[in-house]
Motif scaffolding. Structure first.
Motif, PDB file in Angstrom:
ATOM      1  N   GLY A  61       8.790  11.512  -6.390  1.00  0.00           N
ATOM      2  CA  GLY A  61       7.461  11.187  -6.889  1.00  0.00           C
ATOM      3  C   GLY A  61       7.085   9.726  -6.895  1.00  0.00           C
ATOM      4  N   PHE A  62       8.042   8.823  -6.805  1.00  0.00           N
ATOM      5  CA  PHE A  62       7.720   7.398  -6.974  1.00  0.00           C
ATOM      6  C   PHE A  62       6.748   6.906  -5.905  1.00  0.00           C
ATOM      7  CE2 PHE A  62       9.426   2.817  -7.298  1.00  0.00           C
ATOM      8  CZ  PHE A  62       8.525   2.499  -8.294  1.00  0.00           C
ATOM      9  N   HIS A  90      -7.004  -6.301  -4.902  1.00  0.00           N
ATOM     10  CA  HIS A  90      -6.607  -6.396  -3.494  1.00  0.00           C
ATOM     11  C   HIS A  90      -5.137  -6.806  -3.368  1.00  0.00           C
ATOM     12  CE1 HIS A  90      -7.017  -6.912   0.804  1.00  0.00           C
ATOM     13  NE2 HIS A  90      -6.529  -8.140   0.688  1.00  0.00           N
ATOM     14  N   ASP A  91      -4.698  -7.742  -4.201  1.00  0.00           N
ATOM     15  CA  ASP A  91      -3.289  -8.160  -4.187  1.00  0.00           C
ATOM     16  C   ASP A  91      -2.380  -6.989  -4.544  1.00  0.00           C
ATOM     17  OD1 ASP A  91      -4.143 -10.751  -3.649  1.00  0.00           O
ATOM     18  OD2 ASP A  91      -4.114 -11.323  -5.766  1.00  0.00           O
ATOM     19  N   PHE A  92      -2.801  -6.213  -5.516  1.00  0.00           N
ATOM     20  CA  PHE A  92      -2.042  -5.038  -5.959  1.00  0.00           C
ATOM     21  C   PHE A  92      -1.927  -4.025  -4.822  1.00  0.00           C
ATOM     22  CE2 PHE A  92      -2.185  -1.031  -8.764  1.00  0.00           C
ATOM     23  CZ  PHE A  92      -0.808  -0.980  -8.875  1.00  0.00           C
ATOM     24  N   GLU A  93      -3.038  -3.748  -4.152  1.00  0.00           N
ATOM     25  CA  GLU A  93      -3.024  -2.788  -3.043  1.00  0.00           C
ATOM     26  C   GLU A  93      -2.107  -3.245  -1.912  1.00  0.00           C
ATOM     27  OE1 GLU A  93      -7.254  -0.676  -2.728  1.00  0.00           O
ATOM     28  OE2 GLU A  93      -7.399  -2.869  -2.877  1.00  0.00           O
ATOM     29  N   LEU A  94      -2.173  -4.524  -1.573  1.00  0.00           N
ATOM     30  CA  LEU A  94      -1.292  -5.060  -0.520  1.00  0.00           C
ATOM     31  C   LEU A  94       0.172  -4.980  -0.944  1.00  0.00           C
ATOM     32  CD1 LEU A  94      -3.293  -8.196   0.681  1.00  0.00           C
ATOM     33  CD2 LEU A  94      -2.991  -6.011   1.876  1.00  0.00           C
ATOM     34  N   TRP A  95       0.441  -5.284  -2.202  1.00  0.00           N
ATOM     35  CA  TRP A  95       1.808  -5.239  -2.703  1.00  0.00           C
ATOM     36  C   TRP A  95       2.364  -3.823  -2.624  1.00  0.00           C
ATOM     37  CZ3 TRP A  95       3.963  -2.709  -6.936  1.00  0.00           C
ATOM     38  CH2 TRP A  95       5.304  -3.055  -7.191  1.00  0.00           C
ATOM     39  N   ILE A  96       1.557  -2.838  -3.002  1.00  0.00           N
ATOM     40  CA  ILE A  96       2.019  -1.448  -2.936  1.00  0.00           C
ATOM     41  C   ILE A  96       2.481  -1.112  -1.526  1.00  0.00           C
ATOM     42  CG2 ILE A  96       1.277   0.977  -3.012  1.00  0.00           C
ATOM     43  CD1 ILE A  96      -0.386   0.244  -5.492  1.00  0.00           C
ATOM     44  N   LYS A  97       1.682  -1.462  -0.530  1.00  0.00           N
ATOM     45  CA  LYS A  97       2.066  -1.180   0.860  1.00  0.00           C
ATOM     46  C   LYS A  97       3.379  -1.862   1.218  1.00  0.00           C
ATOM     47  CE  LYS A  97      -2.635  -0.474   2.440  1.00  0.00           C
ATOM     48  NZ  LYS A  97      -3.750  -1.039   3.183  1.00  0.00           N
ATOM     49  N   PRO A 101       8.857   0.801   1.177  1.00  0.00           N
ATOM     50  CA  PRO A 101      10.243   1.052   1.631  1.00  0.00           C
ATOM     51  C   PRO A 101      11.263   0.995   0.494  1.00  0.00           C
ATOM     52  CG  PRO A 101       9.122  -0.396   3.181  1.00  0.00           C
ATOM     53  CD  PRO A 101       8.211  -0.261   1.975  1.00  0.00           C
ATOM     54  N   LEU A 102      11.110   0.059  -0.436  1.00  0.00           N
ATOM     55  CA  LEU A 102      12.018   0.000  -1.588  1.00  0.00           C
ATOM     56  C   LEU A 102      11.814   1.212  -2.503  1.00  0.00           C
ATOM     57  CD1 LEU A 102      12.081  -3.726  -2.788  1.00  0.00           C
ATOM     58  CD2 LEU A 102      13.983  -2.359  -1.941  1.00  0.00           C
ATOM     59  N   ALA A 103      10.578   1.625  -2.686  1.00  0.00           N
ATOM     60  CA  ALA A 103      10.294   2.796  -3.514  1.00  0.00           C
ATOM     61  C   ALA A 103      10.937   4.045  -2.913  1.00  0.00           C
ATOM     62  CB  ALA A 103       8.787   2.989  -3.662  1.00  0.00           C
ATOM     63  N   TYR A 104      10.872   4.189  -1.592  1.00  0.00           N
ATOM     64  CA  TYR A 104      11.552   5.313  -0.933  1.00  0.00           C
ATOM     65  C   TYR A 104      13.046   5.277  -1.225  1.00  0.00           C
ATOM     66  CZ  TYR A 104       7.801   7.100   2.094  1.00  0.00           C
ATOM     67  OH  TYR A 104       6.670   7.681   2.579  1.00  0.00           O
ATOM     68  N   ARG A 105      13.633   4.096  -1.127  1.00  0.00           N
ATOM     69  CA  ARG A 105      15.074   3.981  -1.348  1.00  0.00           C
ATOM     70  C   ARG A 105      15.446   4.331  -2.786  1.00  0.00           C
ATOM     71  NH1 ARG A 105      16.795  -1.646   0.897  1.00  0.00           N
ATOM     72  NH2 ARG A 105      18.863  -0.906   0.309  1.00  0.00           N
ATOM     73  N   GLU A 146      18.204  -9.487  -6.419  1.00  0.00           N
ATOM     74  CA  GLU A 146      18.340 -10.839  -5.873  1.00  0.00           C
ATOM     75  C   GLU A 146      17.232 -11.288  -4.933  1.00  0.00           C
ATOM     76  OE1 GLU A 146      22.283 -11.298  -4.301  1.00  0.00           O
ATOM     77  OE2 GLU A 146      23.209 -10.565  -6.159  1.00  0.00           O
ATOM     78  N   THR A 147      16.209 -10.476  -4.739  1.00  0.00           N
ATOM     79  CA  THR A 147      15.087 -10.912  -3.893  1.00  0.00           C
ATOM     80  C   THR A 147      13.818 -10.920  -4.730  1.00  0.00           C
ATOM     81  OG1 THR A 147      14.400  -8.717  -3.105  1.00  0.00           O
ATOM     82  CG2 THR A 147      16.163  -9.849  -1.853  1.00  0.00           C
ATOM     83  N   GLY A 148      12.880 -11.743  -4.329  1.00  0.00           N
ATOM     84  CA  GLY A 148      11.610 -11.808  -5.037  1.00  0.00           C
ATOM     85  C   GLY A 148      10.887 -10.472  -5.046  1.00  0.00           C
ATOM     86  N   ARG A 149      10.864  -9.810  -3.901  1.00  0.00           N
ATOM     87  CA  ARG A 149      10.187  -8.515  -3.808  1.00  0.00           C
ATOM     88  C   ARG A 149      10.863  -7.490  -4.720  1.00  0.00           C
ATOM     89  NH1 ARG A 149       9.614  -4.457   1.251  1.00  0.00           N
ATOM     90  NH2 ARG A 149      11.846  -4.726   1.186  1.00  0.00           N
ATOM     91  N   GLY A 150      12.197  -7.489  -4.740  1.00  0.00           N
ATOM     92  CA  GLY A 150      12.927  -6.557  -5.587  1.00  0.00           C
ATOM     93  C   GLY A 150      12.707  -6.828  -7.063  1.00  0.00           C
TER      94      GLY A 150
END
Length: 168
Positions: A61-62, A90-97, A101-105, A146-150
């Motif tokens: 579901g994530f 708009h920043d939120f929408e871009l971030w979601i995209k 891949p991390l959400a899938y993992r 350890e990553t900014g995105r994570g």
């Protein structure tokens, strides 16, 4: 918020609390990831209950949750984005995209989704175990921690749990 949403959200809150305690307590990555995966699954189900009926009884579901939030109206996204620590919708929408891949993992950590691969709960492969979660180095945890995105995704999950009543 309907009653089913509240039940799922309260459980997500509890799971996130345990996740935080384990992270601060230096527990093994498998335990931290297990509670993170459970938090995101329950948060997702809480959100998806907004349609008034049960979401699918699956662990995936994530990603659906993130995509569902992104489909809110522009006005709703402008209101929701700051609650989740984004300056603009708009920043939120871009971030979601960018984070899908991390959400899938994360959602695929559930043993039912991992198949005979790495999962934080059981030794694998099932028929002839060669690995145990407690001794496995999860590259996903390294990326999240350890990553900014994570790190941003982890903060998002915390904000999404905390602020759920305001955007559900």
């Amino acid at each position: 918020m309907n009653s089913a949403q509240e039940l799922w959200w309260r459980q997500a809150e509890s799971d996130f609390d345990v996740y935080g305690r384990m992270r601060r307590g230096g527990f093994s990555a498998c335990h931290i990831l297990h509670y993170l995966q459970m938090t995101t699954e329950k948060l997702s189900k809480a959100y998806l209950w907004r349609a008034g009926h049960s979401p699918p009884k699956v662990h995936t579901g994530f990603v659906r949750f993130l995509r569902a939030i992104a489909t809110r109206t522009d006005a709703e996204l402008e209101r929701i984005a700051p609650l989740l620590r984004f300056g603009r919708a708009h920043d939120f929408e871009l971030w979601i995209k960018s984070v899908l891949p991390l959400a899938y993992r994360i959602q695929n950590l559930a043993p039912a989704e991992a198949g005979d691969g790495p999962n934080p709960e059981y030794p694998w492969p099932h028929e002839v175990p060669l690995h145990t979660p407690v001794r496995y180095e999860f590259s996903l945890w390294t990326e999240l921690a350890e990553t900014g995105r994570g790190r941003h995704l982890l903060k998002f999950v915390g904000n999404a749990v905390k602020n759920f009543p305001a955007y559900c």
